[in-house]
Motif scaffolding. Structure first.
Motif, mmCIF file in Angstrom:
data_model
loop_
_atom_site.group_PDB
_atom_site.id
_atom_site.type_symbol
_atom_site.label_atom_id
_atom_site.label_comp_id
_atom_site.label_asym_id
_atom_site.label_seq_id
_atom_site.Cartn_x
_atom_site.Cartn_y
_atom_site.Cartn_z
ATOM 1 N N SER B 264 8.350 -1.487 6.727
ATOM 2 C CA SER B 264 6.865 -1.746 7.105
ATOM 3 C C SER B 264 6.303 -0.994 6.060
ATOM 4 O O SER B 264 5.277 -1.675 5.625
ATOM 5 C CB SER B 264 6.671 -1.257 8.296
ATOM 6 N N ARG B 265 6.833 0.013 5.756
ATOM 7 C CA ARG B 265 5.722 0.869 4.674
ATOM 8 C C ARG B 265 6.141 0.334 3.442
ATOM 9 O O ARG B 265 5.163 0.157 2.470
ATOM 10 C CB ARG B 265 6.442 2.252 4.594
ATOM 11 N N ARG B 268 4.070 -2.951 2.283
ATOM 12 C CA ARG B 268 2.568 -3.030 1.852
ATOM 13 C C ARG B 268 2.615 -3.008 0.389
ATOM 14 O O ARG B 268 1.623 -3.360 -0.203
ATOM 15 C CB ARG B 268 2.062 -1.743 2.493
ATOM 16 N N LYS B 269 3.728 -2.758 -0.304
ATOM 17 C CA LYS B 269 3.802 -2.735 -1.605
ATOM 18 C C LYS B 269 4.744 -3.733 -2.414
ATOM 19 O O LYS B 269 4.263 -4.399 -3.473
ATOM 20 C CB LYS B 269 4.470 -1.539 -2.227
ATOM 21 N N LEU B 519 -1.591 -8.437 3.618
ATOM 22 C CA LEU B 519 -2.062 -7.400 2.833
ATOM 23 C C LEU B 519 -3.610 -7.228 3.053
ATOM 24 O O LEU B 519 -4.295 -6.183 2.636
ATOM 25 C CB LEU B 519 -1.848 -7.500 1.584
ATOM 26 N N ASN B 522 -4.582 -5.631 5.856
ATOM 27 C CA ASN B 522 -4.143 -4.232 5.870
ATOM 28 C C ASN B 522 -5.307 -3.198 5.060
ATOM 29 O O ASN B 522 -5.355 -2.196 5.469
ATOM 30 C CB ASN B 522 -2.834 -4.242 5.311
ATOM 31 N N ARG B 523 -5.591 -3.954 4.068
ATOM 32 C CA ARG B 523 -6.408 -3.304 3.229
ATOM 33 C C ARG B 523 -7.750 -2.858 3.754
ATOM 34 O O ARG B 523 -8.425 -1.987 3.756
ATOM 35 C CB ARG B 523 -6.694 -4.096 1.764
#
Lengths: 529, 529
Positions: B264-265, B268-269, B519, B522-523
């Motif tokens: 999950s972490r 995001r990238k 994304l 999330n942002r």
């Protein structure tokens, strides 16, 4: 409740203005009474052909169609017609149709829309039976195009000429040596007929068929269907001895009830596999501007297909993969699947896909486990999927497949990674030759040959097993063997079928199971009544 | 409710013995603390390599791995180790590791399971950092295999050696010139990392990647994951500068919470695309006998993936098609699609598929219709899909695509039939050469060249448009151009992507839209808190 009773109930429940419109269109269709099989056959098995508008200008329709027919090896005479006269492709060009000395069965028309009515009159005088009207600019355009289309239909009827199109990509009949489409693939002779209302989708199907080795009996781009419509082609295919499987791409089912009646009847003899474009709002809008047709009611259409046992798929590639399976394999009599895999991961994803598609993976009895186990290391899976744990014992996959097929607890086998492993071996041979200065070239050649022969032999054994046990074996190969999906076996009515992904194999098997269940249900119902 | 809060709520709601078992396993994983990035990098970018069990016997693991590393062009030294000594592949064979004069970072072990603990002690003495244990016969077999696996893990830990495997198909790191798997494809350098718990599925992915032109940064067959597990590889990839996309095939997610936290972490990238084998009962059973692993709770797993924005697919081919898209195209910022098609049928089925996948096909404004219309016959569709009605005007597709991309009402373009038409032209050229004795060979060659150049130019233009407008263009070609899905463009960070079917293009676009939405959401959430 009988089949047709249920079917009509679906229709009655949904009576609305759209349906009434369809029903009133229908009477027009029925009037056509296109039931003269001989007349239709002359369109696909013509003696001589005229190409009106034949040209040597590269890329013009008259050049594209003419060069295709010529290069395709059509056995009859092909007469180029062009007012300019002269010579073309080494042949005399006729200024008009009536100058042709011989009888002509079929004419291709590639000249502008406004010339078509006059040409049809000339064809009538010459007793030509059919015209493939490539020309566009009819009902797919605007009101005046619609008018032009009504006009050519009227003239054609008067002259007893049957029109394919207008706005068609042409026809292919490999059994007649006739290749006459805008694109030039040469699929081999076979038992799958494609009828497509879209030219480019039809082209793609035929290209795939050529590349994947699916043999075809007929391709017709039905175009605007001014005269001959889908149900007419279906009626012809019902009795065409070359055709065993029928594949349809339709956008317009304006003659809804006749279409469904015909397709349903035929589907009990020959599987009808269908994709209806314009099933969603966005697609419908696109279809309206494409073939100029309003789509019928989707829910009704889908329900009717389901009830009639017609395979209704969503994407073009399914049409081709199902064609390959239905034309090459025996029908499975149930949904119990044995899986034989060279490695575990494939077995897992295949079992997952089978479950999602309603197929079951039964446990296999101890005696079969014991028999297969003789050819495998102690730590093998001892169950179904049969994981061959990468064994190099060449008998193991053959024994595993046969033991599963013999057993009355399964109805079909999916076999992963056996075919196509040779591609890996070839890469290994190449590396070895490159890296090992001491490797003997003769040895490497010998290994390559053995691997190739093993795969050919394996496919032949599968065909024998299919003949013996009347169950399908569906293969999944590693990526691209360059040999296509269908791998014919000499002297056998079944072929090896090697899809590139497990999901394609499962999807095809599920489709075949669904069809065979429909047939079984239908038969038992018939025997009860 | 924040992301992790929601995530843990899902877990708490499902506390059961299975979860407790996973959680207790987790603490074992956490103990490993595999966070030494330098140590991990030595496994994929080793200086020198030893192959223990190296052999010249064709097809033995020691020969397969050794010949692959050698032929793949690894730049460091490769030392064959075999008690028999002598010469091999033109190199001196060392009887044991300690005889090797140079430092060794990585050893491949292909000798029987019982030799592995002793070999690891020797590797420890030589300060070898990592061992790729190809050898099978560990936890994937039986209780004694499990015991052996615990033993090698113990010995490796003691000696600070990191183990990949055991029972692994090996590793590929094109950026290091390291090709060391059981099969010998040579995918090109790129940005996609594959981690696969199944060797044969991993192999198939790498083969596809090679054939389709998908460049990879790393392939690891993680095997039984005795020591290094999926989350360890993920943590490494998080900071690997070559990796932009991560593709996982997992069956065993025993270290569930750590896995999900890490994935999950990272997601995001870098997009994490995942297939979990054993998602159904039948698949689970197959997986249990395959990697010896119990699968986690599927519903929880799926829910967690969804919440974490991880793309969770069902079939291996999706992993590859998504890899091609994510690595070659800019992310779409929304779900509004423009369709440009050479023929109507494709437009219809593509619009249908878009709708099914939650993408929308907006109406286009009159001014854009007018601009595109200048290049098309009067009767064109005048809407979206833009049906180019088979035009031969080579500017038309370019203008249509650019006009759509310029407009802020669409987020992505799907473009059908432009690339691949050249295959049809080539067949037409062949027919013409065959059928027309007067056709000039120079002319035919010239046409072939023009068509080829047009396609190359078109792809280059698409790359420029993607750069300019920051929106993806996804192509669908006619059947097999033989050039793969990814078509790199020199000097461009984007590549042409040409799938073979409309549904693949739509499926990939839908996946990219879903990721980009995640994304964005999330942002904005981060900016609110």
């Amino acid at each position: 409740m009988g089949f047709w009773q249920g079917y009509y109930t679906v229709f009655e429940m949904n009576i609305n203005p759209q349906i009434k419109r369809i029903a009133s269109n229908m009477s027009v269709c029925m009037e056509n009474k296109m039931n003269d099989k001989v007349h239709m056959a002359a369109l696909f098995y013509p003696g001589n052909i005229a190409v009106i508008g034949a040209s040597t200008t590269f890329g013009k329709w008259g050049q594209v169609i003419f060069s295709n027919i010529m290069a395709g090896g059509f056995k009859g005479n092909v007469f180029p017609v062009n007012p300019k006269g002269g010579k073309m492709f080494g042949l005399n060009v006729f200024r008009c149709v009536k100058d042709i000395p011989d009888a002509v069965d079929l004419a291709f028309i590639t000249t502008p829309a406004e010339t078509v009515p006059g040409l049809l009159e000339e064809l009538g005088e010459k007793n030509v039976k059919g015209a493939v009207v490539i020309t566009s600019g009819f009902s797919e355009t605007d009101a005046s195009g619609k008018k032009r289309e009504r006009e050519i239909t009227r003239v054609a009827r008067k002259n007893n000429i049957w029109i394919i199109g207008p706005n068609t990509m042409g026809v292919i009949c490999p059994h007649a040596g006739l290749f006459a489409t805008g694109s030039h693939p040469r699929p081999q002779k076979g038992s799958v007929a494609f009828i497509s209302q879209s030219g480019n989708l039809g082209n793609q199907l035929v290209h795939w068929a050529e590349q994947q080795g699916v043999g075809i009996s007929l391709f017709v781009g039905s175009g605007n269907e001014a005269m001959l419509t889908c149900p007419d082609y279906l009626e012809y295919l019902e009795n065409d001895p070359h055709t065993r499987i029928i594949v349809l791409y339709v956008e317009n089912v304006a003659d809804g009830i006749r279409f469904m009646e015909t397709a349903s009847r035929i589907n009990r003899k020959k599987p009808v596999i269908l994709l209806k474009g314009g099933s969603t709002q966005a697609g419908k809008k696109a279809a309206a501007s494409h073939t100029g047709a309003m789509s019928g009611e989707d829910a009704i259409f889908k329900g009717a297909c389901r009830q009639a046992g017609i395979l209704n798929v969503n994407v073009p590639s399914d049409l081709l993969s199902l064609s390959a399976g239905f034309s090459s394999l025996p029908l499975p009599m149930g949904n119990r699947v044995g899986i034989v895999t060279l490695g575990g991961g494939w077995g897992v994803v295949t079992a997952d896909e089978c479950t999602r598609e309603g197929l079951v993976i039964p446990e296999i009895p101890d005696r079969i486990v014991a028999k297969i186990g003789k050819y495998l290391p102690e730590f093998w899976s001892k169950g179904n999927p049969v994981d061959l744990v990468g064994t190099r014992n060449l008998e193991a996959p053959v024994v595993a497949v046969e033991e599963l097929m013999k057993w009355d607890g399964i109805d079909a086998v999916i076999c992963l990674g056996i075919i196509g492993r040779h591609e890996l071996v070839k890469q290994l041979l190449e590396s070895t030759g490159q890296a090992d200065p001491d490797a003997s070239p003769e040895f490497l050649t010998q290994v390559e040959k053995m691997g190739r022969e093993f795969e050919e032999g394996f496919i032949a054994r599968m065909a024998v097993f299919m003949e013996t046990y009347k169950k399908p074996v569906i293969g999944v190969s590693m990526a691209g063997t360059g040999k296509g999906v269908v791998r014919p076996v000499p002297e056998s009515r079944y072929s090896g079928v090697m899809y590139q992904t497990p999901e394609t194999a499962v999807n095809v098997l599920a489709g075949m199971v669904s069809y065979s269940r429909f047939l079984l249900k239908n038969r038992s119902r018939l025997s009860v009544h």
